[in-house]
Motif scaffolding. Sequence first.
Motif, PDB file in Angstrom:
ATOM      1  N   GLU A 134       0.778  -1.372   0.072  1.00 51.53           N
ATOM      2  CA  GLU A 134      -0.025   0.041   0.026  1.00 51.53           C
ATOM      3  C   GLU A 134       0.931   1.370  -0.034  1.00 51.53           C
ATOM      4  OE1 GLU A 134      -1.995   3.443   1.365  1.00 51.53           O
ATOM      5  OE2 GLU A 134      -0.509   2.329   2.700  1.00 51.53           O
ATOM      6  N   ILE A 135       1.879   1.152   0.952  1.00 51.98           N
ATOM      7  CA  ILE A 135       2.635   2.551   0.774  1.00 51.98           C
ATOM      8  C   ILE A 135       3.461   2.630  -0.327  1.00 51.98           C
ATOM      9  CG2 ILE A 135       4.845   1.552   2.063  1.00 51.98           C
ATOM     10  CD1 ILE A 135       4.501   3.997   3.909  1.00 51.98           C
ATOM     11  N   LEU A 136       4.066   1.613  -0.823  1.00 49.18           N
ATOM     12  CA  LEU A 136       4.681   1.788  -2.154  1.00 49.18           C
ATOM     13  C   LEU A 136       4.079   2.350  -3.337  1.00 49.18           C
ATOM     14  CD1 LEU A 136       6.981  -1.606  -1.944  1.00 49.18           C
ATOM     15  CD2 LEU A 136       7.824   1.021  -1.799  1.00 49.18           C
ATOM     16  N   SER A 137       2.691   1.615  -3.267  1.00 45.76           N
ATOM     17  CA  SER A 137       1.760   2.150  -4.375  1.00 45.76           C
ATOM     18  C   SER A 137       1.475   3.755  -4.173  1.00 45.76           C
ATOM     19  CB  SER A 137       0.416   1.363  -4.241  1.00 45.76           C
ATOM     20  OG  SER A 137      -0.281   1.861  -5.349  1.00 45.76           O
ATOM     21  N   ARG A 138       1.436   4.023  -2.964  1.00 42.86           N
ATOM     22  CA  ARG A 138       0.815   5.489  -2.541  1.00 42.86           C
ATOM     23  C   ARG A 138       1.890   6.291  -3.367  1.00 42.86           C
ATOM     24  NH1 ARG A 138       0.108   7.879   3.419  1.00 42.86           N
ATOM     25  NH2 ARG A 138      -0.430   9.953   3.058  1.00 42.86           N
ATOM     26  N   PHE A 139       3.254   6.111  -3.206  1.00 41.69           N
ATOM     27  CA  PHE A 139       4.481   6.826  -3.638  1.00 41.69           C
ATOM     28  C   PHE A 139       4.751   6.581  -5.030  1.00 41.69           C
ATOM     29  CE2 PHE A 139       4.465   7.427   0.819  1.00 41.69           C
ATOM     30  CZ  PHE A 139       4.759   8.760   1.090  1.00 41.69           C
ATOM     31  N   GLY A 140       4.078   5.594  -5.717  1.00 39.98           N
ATOM     32  CA  GLY A 140       4.417   5.330  -7.197  1.00 39.98           C
ATOM     33  C   GLY A 140       5.432   4.516  -7.336  1.00 39.98           C
ATOM     34  N   LEU A 141       5.767   3.413  -6.279  1.00 38.97           N
ATOM     35  CA  LEU A 141       7.254   2.813  -6.094  1.00 38.97           C
ATOM     36  C   LEU A 141       6.821   1.160  -6.345  1.00 38.97           C
ATOM     37  CD1 LEU A 141       9.164   4.919  -3.604  1.00 38.97           C
ATOM     38  CD2 LEU A 141       9.740   4.718  -6.008  1.00 38.97           C
ATOM     39  N   LEU A 142       5.666   1.059  -6.273  1.00 39.86           N
ATOM     40  CA  LEU A 142       5.484  -0.522  -6.443  1.00 39.86           C
ATOM     41  C   LEU A 142       6.168  -1.220  -7.467  1.00 39.86           C
ATOM     42  CD1 LEU A 142       3.669  -2.542  -4.985  1.00 39.86           C
ATOM     43  CD2 LEU A 142       1.886  -2.384  -6.356  1.00 39.86           C
ATOM     44  N   ASP A 143       6.159  -0.789  -8.726  1.00 42.08           N
ATOM     45  CA  ASP A 143       6.971  -1.392  -9.749  1.00 42.08           C
ATOM     46  C   ASP A 143       8.514  -1.298  -9.380  1.00 42.08           C
ATOM     47  OD1 ASP A 143       7.267   1.293 -10.260  1.00 42.08           O
ATOM     48  OD2 ASP A 143       6.993   1.240 -12.445  1.00 42.08           O
ATOM     49  N   LYS A 144       9.026  -0.708  -8.475  1.00 43.84           N
ATOM     50  CA  LYS A 144      10.469  -0.511  -8.251  1.00 43.84           C
ATOM     51  C   LYS A 144      10.762  -1.342  -7.044  1.00 43.84           C
ATOM     52  CE  LYS A 144      11.442   2.790 -11.225  1.00 43.84           C
ATOM     53  NZ  LYS A 144      12.303   2.757 -12.296  1.00 43.84           N
ATOM     54  N   ARG A 145       9.814  -2.010  -6.320  1.00 41.20           N
ATOM     55  CA  ARG A 145      10.148  -2.709  -5.187  1.00 41.20           C
ATOM     56  C   ARG A 145      11.457  -3.675  -4.944  1.00 41.20           C
ATOM     57  NH1 ARG A 145       4.830  -5.936  -3.933  1.00 41.20           N
ATOM     58  NH2 ARG A 145       5.753  -6.528  -2.042  1.00 41.20           N
ATOM     59  N   ALA A 146      11.644  -4.379  -6.337  1.00 40.21           N
ATOM     60  CA  ALA A 146      12.673  -5.187  -6.319  1.00 40.21           C
ATOM     61  C   ALA A 146      13.909  -4.439  -6.870  1.00 40.21           C
ATOM     62  CB  ALA A 146      12.347  -6.555  -7.119  1.00 40.21           C
ATOM     63  N   ALA A 147      13.678  -3.200  -7.169  1.00 38.59           N
ATOM     64  CA  ALA A 147      15.043  -2.293  -7.747  1.00 38.59           C
ATOM     65  C   ALA A 147      16.095  -2.222  -6.594  1.00 38.59           C
ATOM     66  CB  ALA A 147      14.640  -1.289  -8.525  1.00 38.59           C
ATOM     67  N   ARG A 148      17.489  -2.155  -7.009  1.00 43.24           N
ATOM     68  CA  ARG A 148      18.458  -1.866  -6.062  1.00 43.24           C
ATOM     69  C   ARG A 148      18.280   0.041  -6.104  1.00 43.24           C
ATOM     70  NH1 ARG A 148      20.085  -6.408  -3.458  1.00 43.24           N
ATOM     71  NH2 ARG A 148      20.204  -7.978  -5.294  1.00 43.24           N
ATOM     72  N   VAL A 149      18.313   0.333  -4.971  1.00 42.88           N
ATOM     73  CA  VAL A 149      18.327   1.987  -4.865  1.00 42.88           C
ATOM     74  C   VAL A 149      19.310   2.699  -5.819  1.00 42.88           C
ATOM     75  CG1 VAL A 149      17.036   1.959  -2.476  1.00 42.88           C
ATOM     76  CG2 VAL A 149      19.491   1.891  -2.664  1.00 42.88           C
ATOM     77  N   SER A 150      20.377   2.002  -5.808  1.00 47.05           N
ATOM     78  CA  SER A 150      21.497   2.678  -6.709  1.00 47.05           C
ATOM     79  C   SER A 150      20.694   2.983  -8.147  1.00 47.05           C
ATOM     80  CB  SER A 150      22.573   1.903  -6.703  1.00 47.05           C
ATOM     81  OG  SER A 150      22.387   0.444  -7.087  1.00 47.05           O
ATOM     82  N   THR A 151      20.066   2.245  -8.391  1.00 45.92           N
ATOM     83  CA  THR A 151      19.531   2.421  -9.643  1.00 45.92           C
ATOM     84  C   THR A 151      18.267   3.674  -9.882  1.00 45.92           C
ATOM     85  OG1 THR A 151      17.416   0.748  -9.705  1.00 45.92           O
ATOM     86  CG2 THR A 151      19.759   0.163 -10.389  1.00 45.92           C
ATOM     87  N   LEU A 152      17.837   4.088  -8.843  1.00 46.08           N
ATOM     88  CA  LEU A 152      16.599   4.939  -8.669  1.00 46.08           C
ATOM     89  C   LEU A 152      17.014   6.512  -8.813  1.00 46.08           C
ATOM     90  CD1 LEU A 152      14.492   3.823  -5.716  1.00 46.08           C
ATOM     91  CD2 LEU A 152      14.570   2.950  -7.984  1.00 46.08           C
ATOM     92  N   SER A 153      16.274   7.123  -9.529  1.00 43.51           N
ATOM     93  CA  SER A 153      16.290   8.735  -9.416  1.00 43.51           C
ATOM     94  C   SER A 153      16.562   9.426  -8.133  1.00 43.51           C
ATOM     95  CB  SER A 153      15.469   9.469 -10.268  1.00 43.51           C
ATOM     96  OG  SER A 153      14.149   9.432  -9.694  1.00 43.51           O
ATOM     97  N   GLY A 154      17.024  10.466  -7.865  1.00 43.06           N
ATOM     98  CA  GLY A 154      17.048  11.179  -6.696  1.00 43.06           C
ATOM     99  C   GLY A 154      15.507  11.452  -5.948  1.00 43.06           C
ATOM    100  N   GLY A 155      14.650  11.802  -6.896  1.00 41.22           N
ATOM    101  CA  GLY A 155      13.100  11.724  -6.397  1.00 41.22           C
ATOM    102  C   GLY A 155      12.913  10.481  -5.827  1.00 41.22           C
ATOM    103  N   GLU A 156      13.039   9.368  -6.686  1.00 43.91           N
ATOM    104  CA  GLU A 156      12.472   7.927  -6.227  1.00 43.91           C
ATOM    105  C   GLU A 156      13.088   7.843  -5.131  1.00 43.91           C
ATOM    106  OE1 GLU A 156      11.610   6.264 -10.728  1.00 43.91           O
ATOM    107  OE2 GLU A 156      13.555   6.200  -9.630  1.00 43.91           O
ATOM    108  N   GLN A 157      14.380   7.909  -4.847  1.00 46.39           N
ATOM    109  CA  GLN A 157      15.090   7.590  -3.497  1.00 46.39           C
ATOM    110  C   GLN A 157      14.494   8.316  -2.318  1.00 46.39           C
ATOM    111  OE1 GLN A 157      19.307   7.258  -3.566  1.00 46.39           O
ATOM    112  NE2 GLN A 157      19.495   7.123  -5.569  1.00 46.39           N
ATOM    113  N   GLN A 158      14.113   9.642  -2.625  1.00 49.82           N
ATOM    114  CA  GLN A 158      13.676  10.408  -1.398  1.00 49.82           C
ATOM    115  C   GLN A 158      12.235   9.896  -0.927  1.00 49.82           C
ATOM    116  OE1 GLN A 158      13.961  11.603   1.276  1.00 49.82           O
ATOM    117  NE2 GLN A 158      14.443  13.624   0.864  1.00 49.82           N
TER     118      GLN A 158
END
Length: 250
Positions: A134-158
Amino acid sequence: MALHQAISPAAPRIDADQIVKVPTGGVGQPPILRGVSLNLSGGGLTAVVGPSGAGKTSLLYCLSGLERPDQGQISINGTNLYSLADEKRTRFLRETASFVFQQYNLIDYLTVEENVRLPQALARKRVEAAAVEEILSRFGLLDKRAARVSTLSGGEQQRAALCRAILIRPSVIFADEPTGALDTANTGIVLRVLRDLAVQGCSVVMVTHDVESAALADRIVFMRDGMIAHVTGRLGADEILHTMARLGGE
């Protein structure tokens, strides 16, 4: 002073009494904090503003238990933080407060979901999968749940850092320049969430240089030269700038 309706008598209470903080190894240098006293009862969103070097971040770190003041006392809901042994203080803060920083403080080799779950895992607390989704979906990160954070943009990391902070349902959130490195869209997302949490009864204390962000606060604390210069209720961005100029700020 008139405060926004988010302020609630039942919200967590944060008190600082005559806080003094001196620079590490700074013999002969002026204190960073000079006898700061502050009552943040009633919750809501509090913005701490002022020029660089005013002591904003040092105050936040002392309030949050991250840095011990050299003098004075700080309590959350009547518990004196620095009267507790280190282990007890850590446990108390883990159950009470969360932190959001400009630097994100995520672990690169872990996935987004692993980072979000980390505080609960360290506390050996079980988290329902549905709550994480629920919380990952709320922040638009559900499709990134298995991604390493090093691959995310700054906004996605925050956004991932904010997910981690609020998953534990804290009663207090301390935020140090949480939008300082974000674009307009991600700044809006982060501020809306902090605003919503404040309305729901969480105490949010945010250090910011951004007057537009500060204008969303229920309470504004103006600092200068290690002291509190003024405390007021909600102001518009222009009024904040005018007040800072009147007080000798930026």
